[in-house]
Design a protein around this motif. Structure first.
Motif, mmCIF file in Angstrom:
data_model
loop_
_atom_site.group_PDB
_atom_site.id
_atom_site.type_symbol
_atom_site.label_atom_id
_atom_site.label_comp_id
_atom_site.label_asym_id
_atom_site.label_seq_id
_atom_site.Cartn_x
_atom_site.Cartn_y
_atom_site.Cartn_z
ATOM 1 N N ILE A 1 0.828 -1.213 0.000
ATOM 2 C CA ILE A 1 0.000 0.000 0.000
ATOM 3 C C ILE A 1 0.858 1.257 0.000
ATOM 4 O O ILE A 1 0.363 2.352 0.176
ATOM 5 C CB ILE A 1 -0.960 0.024 1.207
ATOM 6 C CG1 ILE A 1 -0.165 -0.167 2.508
ATOM 7 C CG2 ILE A 1 -2.023 -1.037 1.077
ATOM 8 C CD1 ILE A 1 -0.926 0.287 3.714
ATOM 9 N N ARG A 2 2.139 1.053 -0.248
ATOM 10 C CA ARG A 2 3.079 2.164 -0.211
ATOM 11 C C ARG A 2 2.640 3.331 -1.103
ATOM 12 O O ARG A 2 2.736 4.494 -0.721
ATOM 13 C CB ARG A 2 4.457 1.634 -0.652
ATOM 14 C CG ARG A 2 5.570 2.648 -0.720
ATOM 15 C CD ARG A 2 5.979 3.106 0.663
ATOM 16 N NE ARG A 2 6.771 4.326 0.603
ATOM 17 C CZ ARG A 2 6.261 5.537 0.507
ATOM 18 N NH1 ARG A 2 4.950 5.704 0.440
ATOM 19 N NH2 ARG A 2 7.026 6.611 0.469
ATOM 20 N N HIS A 3 2.141 3.004 -2.313
ATOM 21 C CA HIS A 3 1.798 4.052 -3.275
ATOM 22 C C HIS A 3 0.522 4.794 -2.916
ATOM 23 O O HIS A 3 0.146 5.749 -3.579
ATOM 24 C CB HIS A 3 1.677 3.453 -4.677
ATOM 25 C CG HIS A 3 0.635 2.379 -4.764
ATOM 26 N ND1 HIS A 3 0.769 1.161 -4.161
ATOM 27 C CD2 HIS A 3 -0.564 2.364 -5.398
ATOM 28 C CE1 HIS A 3 -0.298 0.429 -4.415
ATOM 29 N NE2 HIS A 3 -1.117 1.129 -5.155
ATOM 30 N N LEU A 4 -0.189 4.339 -1.888
ATOM 31 C CA LEU A 4 -1.467 4.959 -1.565
ATOM 32 C C LEU A 4 -1.375 5.971 -0.434
ATOM 33 O O LEU A 4 -2.267 6.787 -0.253
ATOM 34 C CB LEU A 4 -2.486 3.878 -1.179
ATOM 35 C CG LEU A 4 -2.800 2.868 -2.280
ATOM 36 C CD1 LEU A 4 -3.611 1.729 -1.717
ATOM 37 C CD2 LEU A 4 -3.557 3.535 -3.409
ATOM 38 N N LEU B 1 -1.598 5.441 10.602
ATOM 39 C CA LEU B 1 -2.510 4.630 9.800
ATOM 40 C C LEU B 1 -3.498 3.961 10.746
ATOM 41 O O LEU B 1 -3.111 3.313 11.710
ATOM 42 C CB LEU B 1 -1.739 3.576 9.013
ATOM 43 C CG LEU B 1 -0.862 4.096 7.884
ATOM 44 C CD1 LEU B 1 -0.139 2.950 7.205
ATOM 45 C CD2 LEU B 1 -1.687 4.847 6.864
ATOM 46 N N LEU B 2 -4.770 4.136 10.437
ATOM 47 C CA LEU B 2 -5.802 3.626 11.334
ATOM 48 C C LEU B 2 -6.826 2.846 10.511
ATOM 49 O O LEU B 2 -7.219 3.252 9.433
ATOM 50 C CB LEU B 2 -6.482 4.800 12.046
ATOM 51 C CG LEU B 2 -7.497 4.428 13.107
ATOM 52 C CD1 LEU B 2 -6.811 4.009 14.373
ATOM 53 C CD2 LEU B 2 -8.406 5.604 13.385
ATOM 54 N N ASN B 3 -7.246 1.734 11.069
ATOM 55 C CA ASN B 3 -8.210 0.889 10.394
ATOM 56 C C ASN B 3 -9.618 1.198 10.902
ATOM 57 O O ASN B 3 -9.850 1.201 12.093
ATOM 58 C CB ASN B 3 -7.841 -0.568 10.696
ATOM 59 C CG ASN B 3 -8.544 -1.519 9.790
ATOM 60 O OD1 ASN B 3 -8.773 -1.201 8.637
ATOM 61 N ND2 ASN B 3 -8.889 -2.665 10.303
ATOM 62 N N MET B 4 -10.538 1.447 9.979
ATOM 63 C CA MET B 4 -11.928 1.717 10.375
ATOM 64 C C MET B 4 -12.807 0.690 9.677
ATOM 65 O O MET B 4 -12.888 0.665 8.460
ATOM 66 C CB MET B 4 -12.291 3.133 9.940
ATOM 67 C CG MET B 4 -13.691 3.560 10.279
ATOM 68 S SD MET B 4 -13.857 5.327 9.948
ATOM 69 C CE MET B 4 -15.606 5.545 10.121
ATOM 70 N N LEU C 1 -9.082 2.307 5.328
ATOM 71 C CA LEU C 1 -7.764 2.479 5.912
ATOM 72 C C LEU C 1 -7.483 3.977 5.882
ATOM 73 O O LEU C 1 -7.433 4.582 4.811
ATOM 74 C CB LEU C 1 -6.727 1.704 5.104
ATOM 75 C CG LEU C 1 -5.323 1.700 5.673
ATOM 76 C CD1 LEU C 1 -5.315 1.023 7.023
ATOM 77 C CD2 LEU C 1 -4.371 0.971 4.746
ATOM 78 N N LEU C 2 -7.350 4.571 7.066
ATOM 79 C CA LEU C 2 -7.203 6.022 7.128
ATOM 80 C C LEU C 2 -5.769 6.387 7.476
ATOM 81 O O LEU C 2 -5.157 5.764 8.336
ATOM 82 C CB LEU C 2 -8.134 6.597 8.197
ATOM 83 C CG LEU C 2 -9.615 6.334 8.038
ATOM 84 C CD1 LEU C 2 -10.367 6.887 9.225
ATOM 85 C CD2 LEU C 2 -10.131 6.960 6.767
ATOM 86 N N GLU C 3 -5.272 7.394 6.791
ATOM 87 C CA GLU C 3 -4.017 7.986 7.211
ATOM 88 C C GLU C 3 -4.363 9.312 7.867
ATOM 89 O O GLU C 3 -4.959 10.190 7.238
ATOM 90 C CB GLU C 3 -3.089 8.215 6.002
ATOM 91 C CG GLU C 3 -1.714 8.688 6.424
ATOM 92 C CD GLU C 3 -0.869 9.154 5.258
ATOM 93 O OE1 GLU C 3 -1.231 8.892 4.106
ATOM 94 O OE2 GLU C 3 0.158 9.788 5.519
ATOM 95 N N VAL D 1 -8.015 13.834 8.184
ATOM 96 C CA VAL D 1 -7.831 12.744 7.242
ATOM 97 C C VAL D 1 -6.858 13.186 6.152
ATOM 98 O O VAL D 1 -7.113 14.162 5.444
ATOM 99 C CB VAL D 1 -9.175 12.335 6.606
ATOM 100 C CG1 VAL D 1 -8.975 11.215 5.605
ATOM 101 C CG2 VAL D 1 -10.150 11.900 7.673
ATOM 102 N N VAL D 2 -5.742 12.494 6.034
ATOM 103 C CA VAL D 2 -4.788 12.794 4.970
ATOM 104 C C VAL D 2 -5.109 11.926 3.746
ATOM 105 O O VAL D 2 -5.164 12.397 2.625
ATOM 106 C CB VAL D 2 -3.338 12.532 5.433
ATOM 107 C CG1 VAL D 2 -2.365 12.853 4.313
ATOM 108 C CG2 VAL D 2 -3.031 13.343 6.672
ATOM 109 N N ASN D 3 -5.303 10.653 3.994
ATOM 110 C CA ASN D 3 -5.664 9.728 2.927
ATOM 111 C C ASN D 3 -6.713 8.762 3.445
ATOM 112 O O ASN D 3 -6.706 8.395 4.611
ATOM 113 C CB ASN D 3 -4.442 8.919 2.479
ATOM 114 C CG ASN D 3 -3.712 9.577 1.343
ATOM 115 O OD1 ASN D 3 -4.324 9.965 0.354
ATOM 116 N ND2 ASN D 3 -2.412 9.734 1.491
ATOM 117 N N CYS D 4 -7.590 8.371 2.543
ATOM 118 C CA CYS D 4 -8.621 7.424 2.913
ATOM 119 C C CYS D 4 -8.643 6.355 1.834
ATOM 120 O O CYS D 4 -8.804 6.669 0.658
ATOM 121 C CB CYS D 4 -9.953 8.158 3.025
ATOM 122 S SG CYS D 4 -11.371 7.093 2.987
#
Lengths: 409, 172, 160
Positions: A12-15, A27-30, A44-46, A52-55
């Motif tokens: 998931i590096r590219h995400l 990184l947090l799992n929802m 998967l939330l960053e 929220v930076v990335n979802c």
């Protein structure tokens, strides 16, 4: 079976952003078991603090193999599966599928059946919007709306039970018409519903529309421009809240929608609040359509008389040899469709619900694919949620109105 | 009864991209060679004005090998109220085709779904992972040579008989 | 009711430990807020005003498995969801019960294919099966009451 495959960071590096590598963001799992994801959605939330930076959505937890399974059933039997796809809109799914079958084999549908289809499809739209309203209000901590919405929903489900014997998975629309005519109490029940519903919508609006707590949670949250919305394939109220007037009932009318007078509610803000307003107005428009359809409800048959595709009535089977043969053929081997493919789309409560149906000339569909509105509507979630708080994310998920069964199929 | 505008669009598309057409149930489908789909999509988006990708899916014609798959695209033009069907044949040996993600953003997940269920690779896709099946799943379920996975229902009279045949690790 | 006669001068009631514990467990069961598919909507209906499951001490849905003792598997379980479901079950503290709500959770229902687990009892032990596709809210309530009856009959030697 009980092993959960760990996803390595490399995959998931590219995400995620570079800051995640250094541990600056978290990184947090929802989900998939979370009360606010409306089903088994995993995100998967960053996060940078609470922002929220990335979802990264992860779907498929409800993948049922419906498309594959339908290939092994005859056209009539496969319809049962469509109910269970978007479980907030079973009648709408049936409608899309039977319209596709009818287009494939070139089948006519009597006027009365079409009017009843419209009435029931609009009732279904209201009931779906009620579930949406109740649960998304619950997400932003308005508990009582849920209880009111389900009260009215029960009234709609009672009408469905009246006509088909089932509350949700009715399979009431069949290729060529309906399963059977509506019982005598139908019109009365719908009229009663039409009488109470406008006041009930006023009640919901009194609870939410000008409620400052609700406004704080929804205004300016998760907005998207018209151009982006179109490019991301959004449909339904989510698209119309951004100002694009795209409603399949106008764009490509089916089941006689062109005869009814209704408006397509539009907003231009494209935020959570705009989506709420559009759906509330849609409910009112649906009531208008039901009223018109009920007023002109013609008498006559509810099933096509084309015996090659539609089973004969019970009464004929006892007296006519030909009817018996048709009945036997239809329920054992089914009917064959000409070789070719069709695509039919209807306006589901969530947007464009399309059915791609391909036949190889046999009695079973060769390939069925459903283009489902939630699939595209969820896809845009990373874009909508970027930069908002986790609490806003919950409001945004509620506002795009996803049904996981619709996404995963 | 196809509208005049749509037939103009189809003619220009066929001429420019060496396509052919097929008719069924009153609708015309344009068949475009696989290597030209990306430029065709740009043309459809920028010049013909179909800004909305409504459907993207695949069909498997196993055991036929050349072409084994057909990709089906449907584009909508909302202001003109037109819909355009496009089919692209794809070979069954190392099936791959270029992505439309850069033209239509929502092609992203549709292509991932097709990759997951049919095993067709999309060249240049930004995030080509499985979408609905678990990441370690073997095979591509919607291919015609993939079994449905039917499990025999057990009743009291044949419970033992079927239990013996069942794979290990399932219900005791 | 009836307790007054048994109250001695010391205000003490004697009862069997089994009965008291089982009574306590049945009347405050906390189901896990865990919806999978269509049945989850009927489960919500059962929670809402018309059916009002709180009449049976069930109004408190817990989103966390750590706080719940009843898992209502409402809907079809896919192969991707199966490990998650098992992990959730293992996260629940003892004693715990499972209701398989609907045909899909009980036996796979109409979906006999590669993607769906043919009955959730392949993964977790099930106490009560509720039939229907989806079951009416009354059917779910009946399932819950059946489970209550089962819990009331549990024996101290089986507690382990």
């Amino acid at each position: 079976m009980t092993d959960i495959k760990e996803v390595s960071y490399e995959e998931i590096r590219h995400l995620v952003s570079d800051r995640a590598l250094e541990g600056e963001t978290m990184l947090l799992n929802m989900g998939p078991q979370h009360p606010s994801t409306h089903g088994v959605l995993r995100l998967l939330l960053e996060l940078d603090g609470e922002k929220v930076v990335n979802c990264i959505p992860d779907v498929g937890f409800l993948h049922t193999g419906i498309e594959k399974n339908m290939e092994s059933k005859t056209y009539q039997k496969a319809e049962v599966m469509t109910d269970r796809m978007d479980y907030m809109n079973p009648l709408g799914n049936n409608l899309t599928y039977v319209l596709a079958v009818e287009k494939l084999v070139g089948l006519d549908v009597p006027e009365r059946a079409q009017a009843i289809r419209v009435i029931l499809a609009e009732l279904q739209r209201i009931s779906s919007h009620l579930v949406w309203l109740g649960t998304s209000a619950l997400d932003v901590a308005a508990m009582s709306v849920f209880l009111y919405c389900f009260r009215e929903r029960e009234q709609i489900l009672n009408i469905f039970e009246l006509v088909s014997g089932q509350r949700m998975m009715t399979t009431y629309f069949r290729p060529g018409g309906l399963w059977r005519d509506v019982p005598s109490g139908f019109e009365q029940a719908v009229r009663e519903f039409l009488e109470v519903m406008p006041h009930r919508i006023d009640e919901y609006e009194a609870l939410l529309t000008k409620n400052p707590l609700f406004l704080d949670r929804t205004l300016g949250i998760g907005s998207i421009s018209a151009e982006d919305a179109l490019n991301w394939g959004l449909t339904g109220a989510t698209l119309r809240a951004s100002g694009v007037s795209y409603d399949l009932r106008r764009f490509a009318p089916y089941s006689g929608y062109e005869q009814y007078d209704f408006e397509i509610p539009l907003r231009t803000e494209g935020d959570v609040y705009a989506r709420y307003i559009v759906r509330i107005l849609e409910m009112r428009q649906s009531l208008r359509i039901i009223e018109q359809a009920l007023r002109k409800l013609p008498a006559g048959p509810v099933r096509s008389s084309n015996r090659k595709f539609v089973p004969p009535p019970r009464s004929e089977i006892g007296t006519s040899m030909e009817a018996l043969i048709h009945h036997f053929k239809l329920w054992t081997e089914g009917f064959s469709a000409p070789q070719g493919s069709v695509y039919v789309a209807t306006e589901s409560p969530r947007g464009e619900l399309g059915c791609f149906l391909e036949s190889d000339g046999g009695p079973k569909p060769y390939r069925v694919h459903f283009r489902t509105p939630s699939f595209d509507n969820l896809q845009v979630l990373p874009k909508l949620s970027k930069g908002f708080l986790v609490a806003d994310l919950v409001a945004i998920i509620g506002s795009v109105d996803i049904v996981l069964g619709d996404i995963d199929r | 009864m196809m509208s005049e505008k749509l037939s103009q669009h189809i003619t220009s598309l066929v001429e420019k991209f060496e396509g052919t057409t097929a008719e069924f149930a009153g609708e015309t489908t344009v068949i475009i060679p696989a290597e030209r789909i990306e430029s065709a999509a740009r043309f459809i988006h920028d010049y013909l004005g179909f800004k909305f990708l409504s459907c993207l899916t695949a069909v498997d014609y196993y055991p036929q090998d050349e072409p084994r798959f057909h990709l089906f695209y449907r584009f909508n033009s909302i202001p003109e109220a037109l819909s355009l069907n496009v089919r692209v044949p794809v070979s069954g040996i190392n099936p791959s085709i270029s992505t439309l993600e850069k033209v239509y953003s929502n092609a992203n997940w549709h292509e991932r779904e097709v990759y997951d269920l049919f095993g067709i690779k999309f060249e240049g896709h930004s995030d080509l992972r499985r979408l609905v099946m678990p990441a370690d799943w073997q095979g591509h379920p919607l291919r015609k040579d993939y079994p449905l996975g039917y499990e025999e229902p057990q009743y009291t009279f044949n419970y033992e008989e079927i239990s013996v045949r069942k794979p290990k690790g399932s219900r005791e | 009711m009836g307790v007054e006669q048994k109250l001695g001068e010391m205000g003490v009631v004697t009862a069997r430990l089994e009965d008291v514990v089982n009574w306590g467990r049945t009347n405050a069961m906390w189901p896990m807020l865990f919806g999978l598919a269509c049945c989850a909507i009927e489960m919500m209906s059962a929670q809402a005003a018309n059916y009002d499951m709180s009449r049976f001490g069930m109004e408190l849905m817990r989103p966390s498995p750590r706080q719940s003792d009843l898992m209502i598997v409402a809907g079809r379980v896919s192969r991707k969801m199966a490990p998650v479901l098992r992990r959730l079950y293992e996260q629940m503290p003892d004693p715990k019960w499972v209701i398989a709500m609907g045909d899909c959770a009980s036996s796979g229902g109409v979906f006999n294919n590669y993607a769906v687990v043919q009955g959730v009892d392949e993964i977790v032990p099930v106490d009560v099966y509720v039939s229907g596709c989806p079951p009416r809210p009354e059917a779910l309530i009946h399932g819950v009451v059946t489970l209550h009856e089962k819990v009331r009959k549990e024996k101290i030697k089986d507690w382990a």
